[in-house]
Design an enzyme around this catalytic site. Structure first.
Site, mmCIF file in Angstrom:
data_model
loop_
_atom_site.group_PDB
_atom_site.id
_atom_site.type_symbol
_atom_site.label_atom_id
_atom_site.label_comp_id
_atom_site.label_asym_id
_atom_site.label_seq_id
_atom_site.Cartn_x
_atom_site.Cartn_y
_atom_site.Cartn_z
ATOM 1 N N ARG A 198 -20.554 -14.899 -2.047
ATOM 2 C CA ARG A 198 -21.469 -15.863 -1.312
ATOM 3 C C ARG A 198 -20.414 -17.750 -0.503
ATOM 4 O O ARG A 198 -19.535 -18.078 -1.921
ATOM 5 C CB ARG A 198 -21.965 -16.869 -2.266
ATOM 6 C CG ARG A 198 -23.306 -17.205 -1.516
ATOM 7 C CD ARG A 198 -24.412 -18.161 -3.331
ATOM 8 N NE ARG A 198 -23.483 -19.098 -3.831
ATOM 9 C CZ ARG A 198 -24.605 -20.283 -4.752
ATOM 10 N NH1 ARG A 198 -25.663 -19.805 -4.640
ATOM 11 N NH2 ARG A 198 -24.070 -21.338 -4.795
ATOM 12 N N TYR A 239 -25.470 -29.387 -3.033
ATOM 13 C CA TYR A 239 -24.931 -27.812 -3.888
ATOM 14 C C TYR A 239 -24.162 -26.899 -3.786
ATOM 15 O O TYR A 239 -23.821 -26.925 -2.516
ATOM 16 C CB TYR A 239 -26.632 -27.098 -3.148
ATOM 17 C CG TYR A 239 -26.805 -26.282 -4.291
ATOM 18 C CD1 TYR A 239 -27.110 -26.200 -5.118
ATOM 19 C CD2 TYR A 239 -26.724 -24.434 -3.339
ATOM 20 C CE1 TYR A 239 -27.166 -24.543 -5.952
ATOM 21 C CE2 TYR A 239 -26.385 -23.845 -3.857
ATOM 22 C CZ TYR A 239 -26.653 -23.702 -5.663
ATOM 23 O OH TYR A 239 -26.793 -22.870 -5.720
ATOM 24 N N ASP A 256 -25.898 -19.690 0.221
ATOM 25 C CA ASP A 256 -27.321 -19.837 -0.434
ATOM 26 C C ASP A 256 -27.997 -21.116 0.443
ATOM 27 O O ASP A 256 -27.223 -22.243 0.437
ATOM 28 C CB ASP A 256 -27.231 -19.998 -1.955
ATOM 29 C CG ASP A 256 -28.411 -20.399 -2.427
ATOM 30 O OD1 ASP A 256 -29.781 -20.884 -2.101
ATOM 31 O OD2 ASP A 256 -28.208 -20.780 -4.019
ATOM 32 N N HIS A 266 -31.043 -22.941 -0.831
ATOM 33 C CA HIS A 266 -31.592 -23.060 -2.485
ATOM 34 C C HIS A 266 -32.548 -23.940 -2.001
ATOM 35 O O HIS A 266 -32.880 -25.302 -2.059
ATOM 36 C CB HIS A 266 -29.941 -24.130 -2.521
ATOM 37 C CG HIS A 266 -30.502 -24.392 -4.667
ATOM 38 N ND1 HIS A 266 -30.736 -25.028 -4.894
ATOM 39 C CD2 HIS A 266 -29.431 -23.900 -4.951
ATOM 40 C CE1 HIS A 266 -30.820 -24.900 -6.475
ATOM 41 N NE2 HIS A 266 -30.250 -23.896 -5.989
ATOM 42 N N GLU A 280 -30.009 -16.528 1.756
ATOM 43 C CA GLU A 280 -30.851 -17.117 0.361
ATOM 44 C C GLU A 280 -31.826 -18.516 0.507
ATOM 45 O O GLU A 280 -31.256 -19.638 0.598
ATOM 46 C CB GLU A 280 -30.004 -17.430 -0.675
ATOM 47 C CG GLU A 280 -30.741 -16.891 -2.315
ATOM 48 C CD GLU A 280 -29.727 -17.422 -3.084
ATOM 49 O OE1 GLU A 280 -28.539 -16.956 -3.158
ATOM 50 O OE2 GLU A 280 -30.175 -17.802 -4.896
ATOM 51 N N GLU A 339 -35.415 -16.080 -7.223
ATOM 52 C CA GLU A 339 -35.182 -16.774 -8.990
ATOM 53 C C GLU A 339 -35.650 -17.718 -9.335
ATOM 54 O O GLU A 339 -35.487 -18.006 -10.262
ATOM 55 C CB GLU A 339 -33.765 -17.441 -8.657
ATOM 56 C CG GLU A 339 -33.374 -19.011 -7.351
ATOM 57 C CD GLU A 339 -31.855 -18.421 -7.417
ATOM 58 O OE1 GLU A 339 -31.264 -18.735 -7.042
ATOM 59 O OE2 GLU A 339 -32.097 -20.623 -7.728
ATOM 60 N N ARG A 376 -35.382 -11.817 -5.530
ATOM 61 C CA ARG A 376 -33.648 -12.121 -6.588
ATOM 62 C C ARG A 376 -34.766 -12.375 -8.117
ATOM 63 O O ARG A 376 -34.074 -12.673 -9.301
ATOM 64 C CB ARG A 376 -33.631 -13.524 -5.653
ATOM 65 C CG ARG A 376 -32.274 -12.729 -5.062
ATOM 66 C CD ARG A 376 -31.725 -14.170 -4.501
ATOM 67 N NE ARG A 376 -31.434 -15.447 -5.860
ATOM 68 C CZ ARG A 376 -30.580 -14.936 -6.253
ATOM 69 N NH1 ARG A 376 -30.062 -13.835 -5.604
ATOM 70 N NH2 ARG A 376 -29.825 -16.851 -6.444
ATOM 71 N N GLU A 407 -25.759 -10.799 -7.922
ATOM 72 C CA GLU A 407 -25.322 -12.380 -8.456
ATOM 73 C C GLU A 407 -24.162 -12.285 -9.485
ATOM 74 O O GLU A 407 -24.954 -11.939 -10.865
ATOM 75 C CB GLU A 407 -25.754 -13.583 -8.879
ATOM 76 C CG GLU A 407 -25.269 -14.575 -8.119
ATOM 77 C CD GLU A 407 -26.200 -15.962 -8.220
ATOM 78 O OE1 GLU A 407 -27.492 -15.341 -8.591
ATOM 79 O OE2 GLU A 407 -25.650 -16.797 -8.116
ATOM 80 N N TRP A 415 -34.434 -30.110 -4.970
ATOM 81 C CA TRP A 415 -32.622 -29.304 -4.718
ATOM 82 C C TRP A 415 -32.226 -28.032 -4.516
ATOM 83 O O TRP A 415 -32.973 -26.873 -4.732
ATOM 84 C CB TRP A 415 -32.420 -30.050 -6.005
ATOM 85 C CG TRP A 415 -31.167 -30.092 -7.163
ATOM 86 C CD1 TRP A 415 -29.998 -30.935 -6.464
ATOM 87 C CD2 TRP A 415 -30.580 -28.917 -7.469
ATOM 88 N NE1 TRP A 415 -28.848 -30.243 -6.706
ATOM 89 C CE2 TRP A 415 -29.315 -28.870 -7.558
ATOM 90 C CE3 TRP A 415 -30.968 -27.657 -8.224
ATOM 91 C CZ2 TRP A 415 -28.305 -27.873 -8.110
ATOM 92 C CZ3 TRP A 415 -29.756 -26.906 -8.705
ATOM 93 C CH2 TRP A 415 -28.901 -26.986 -9.175
HETATM 94 C C1 GCO Z 1 -28.145 -19.149 -7.400
HETATM 95 C C2 GCO Z 1 -28.840 -20.468 -8.099
HETATM 96 C C3 GCO Z 1 -28.114 -21.160 -9.113
HETATM 97 C C4 GCO Z 1 -29.670 -22.342 -9.413
HETATM 98 C C5 GCO Z 1 -29.511 -22.058 -10.740
HETATM 99 C C6 GCO Z 1 -30.678 -23.272 -11.746
HETATM 100 O O1 GCO Z 1 -28.260 -19.021 -6.288
HETATM 101 O O2 GCO Z 1 -26.616 -18.955 -8.154
HETATM 102 O O3 GCO Z 1 -29.647 -20.744 -6.858
HETATM 103 O O4 GCO Z 1 -27.089 -21.914 -8.692
HETATM 104 O O5 GCO Z 1 -29.143 -23.337 -8.954
HETATM 105 O O6 GCO Z 1 -29.273 -21.188 -11.025
HETATM 106 O O7 GCO Z 1 -30.396 -23.110 -13.006
HETATM 107 MG MG MG Z 2 -29.833 -19.114 -5.137
#
Ligand code: GCO
Ligand code: MG
Length: 402
Positions: free
Chosen positions: A147, A159, A210, A212, A236, A262, A283, A339, A402
């Protein structure tokens, strides 16, 4: 095989973890991860105050019935706190079941469907050059999938861009740090990152990214389209997925594969996404989506619609969750990728485990149960410290995801 004792262990060997330990009358014990990053103590309380009293005296062999009892019996269903608590119980019961019949959990889940589990690591850097060097390091370590995240010109922090080379840890002690965000700067920059990485690393390396949860559906469609020439393994969380239908729009515009889930807690959070084939990878995780039992239901449902799994595996999922994930990944037919963010050495010392990494792949090992333990004496040396994930604001100060 009655449960006679249970305790919640909260420790912070580098970061906070909440672990449930269930002990049976035969002195067999099982572990379950209950960590909810930045809201840890709410799950500890849910377990201590409301769940543990219900478990004492129950038959540890009745995994499905206990899951249904805790889910249906609470009346108040779903949500991250409830589901993390149920996940921890379910995971610990699978661990006990494996140990009590002297076999690794994946053997109880139908056995291995593959030799090992492909994982992806996190490469990040302040700019494209640094990110490219980070990808090269992962390739040298044997990773087949990486990634890539990079700092964005004009934004002070982004991020996914961490400190150090192998460890990325977004949660910080004290009050939440504030980041500044611009979707425009981001959208103009990301295609250049992947243009460079694809030309430098060739067509075979799986590249992931990602977003995010930061874009609107039409912005996500534009990004997916602009990344098509670089054949990503996935894009993602392009948008916040509370509105599953928003993926219809993204899907109509791009062939870049999509991964989501996630932050989901149950099959009901992804039912439309899967049934309408709006995503390629789901995920959801053992710790946040109801344990091994519920994750298997999601995977079995996804299999019907050609959706593969790609479980979240950041550092805030403890080694107990990572072990459980690997048993799930090895056994489930429609596995896609896992991951894998490495934990620090102090975390690994507190949670000794049999899972191992070799040549870009992982294996849960063949110890009975999950093959992961918790050194409670050592854990006591790392007491809980309140920590938060950052928050995000647009350049004019508006709160943003975020
Ligand atoms: C990822 C995630 C993490 C999250 C974290 C939040 O894809 O690994 O986005 O980096 O930000 O798990 O607690
Ligand atoms: Mg993520």
């Amino acid at each position: 095989m009655k449960i006679v004792d249970a305790r919640v262990i909260v420790c912070s060997p580098g970061r906070n973890f909440v672990t449930l330990k269930l002990i049976t009358e035969d002195r067999v014990y099982g572990l379950g991860d209950a960590t909810l990053n930045g809201r840890e103590m709410s799950v500890a309380s849910y377990l201590n105050d409301h769940i543990i009293p219900l478990l004492i005296g129950r038959d540890a062999r009745r995994i499905e019935d206990t899951w249904q009892y805790l889910y249906k019996g609470a009346y108040w269903r779903r949500g991250p706190v409830t589901m993390a608590a149920i996940s921890a119980v379910d995971t610990a019961l699978w661990d006990i079941k494996g140990k009590s019949v002297n076999t690794p959990v994946y053997q109880l889940l139908g056995g291995a469907s593959r030799e090992a589990v492909m994982v992806y690591g996190h490469a990040n850097g302040a700019d494209i050059d640094e990110t490219a060097s980070a990808v090269a390091r992962y390739v040298q370590l044997g990773y087949k999938a990486v990634r890539a995240q990079s700092g964005i010109p004009g934004l002070a922090s982004t991020y996914g861009v961490g400190r150090g080379q192998l460890h990325y840890e977004p949660a910080e002690k004290g009050l939440p740090p504030e980041n500044v965000w611009s979707s425009e700067y981001y959208l103009n920059f990301v295609p250049d990152l992947f243009k460079r990485l694809r030309s430098e690393f060739g067509p075979q390396l799986h590249l992931l990214h990602d977003v995010h949860h930061r874009l609107t559906p039409i912005q996500a469609a534009r990004l997916g389209k602009s990344l098509e020439p670089y054949s990503l393994f996935w894009m993602e969380d392009p948008v916040p997925a509370e509105l599953q239908e928003s993926f219809r729009l993204i899907r109509q515009h791009t062939t870049t594969p999509l991964a989501v889930g996630e932050v989901f807690n149950s099959i009901f959070d992804c039912e439309t996404l899967i049934r309408e084939q709006l995503i390629d990878y789901i995920r959801t995780t053992v710790v946040h989506a109801g344990g091994i039992s519920h994750l298997r239901k999601i995977a079995n449902f996804a299999e019907v619609f050609h959706v593969l799994t790609g479980s979240h595996g950041a550092t805030d999922l403890s080694p107990v969750c990572m072990a459980a994930a690997l048993h799930f990944d090895l056994s489930v037919h429609n596995f896609g990728i896992q991951e894998y963010m490495r934990h620090t050495e102090e975390t690994d010392r507190v949670f000794p485990h049999s899972y191992y990494f070799e040549d870009g792949m992982m294996h849960p090992g063949d110890r009975p149960g999950l093959g992961v333990d918790l050194d409670e004496d050592l854990a006591k040396q790392y007491p809980y410290e309140r920590a938060y994930l950052p928050v995000n604001r647009k350049m004019d100060g508006t709160m943003h995801s975020w």
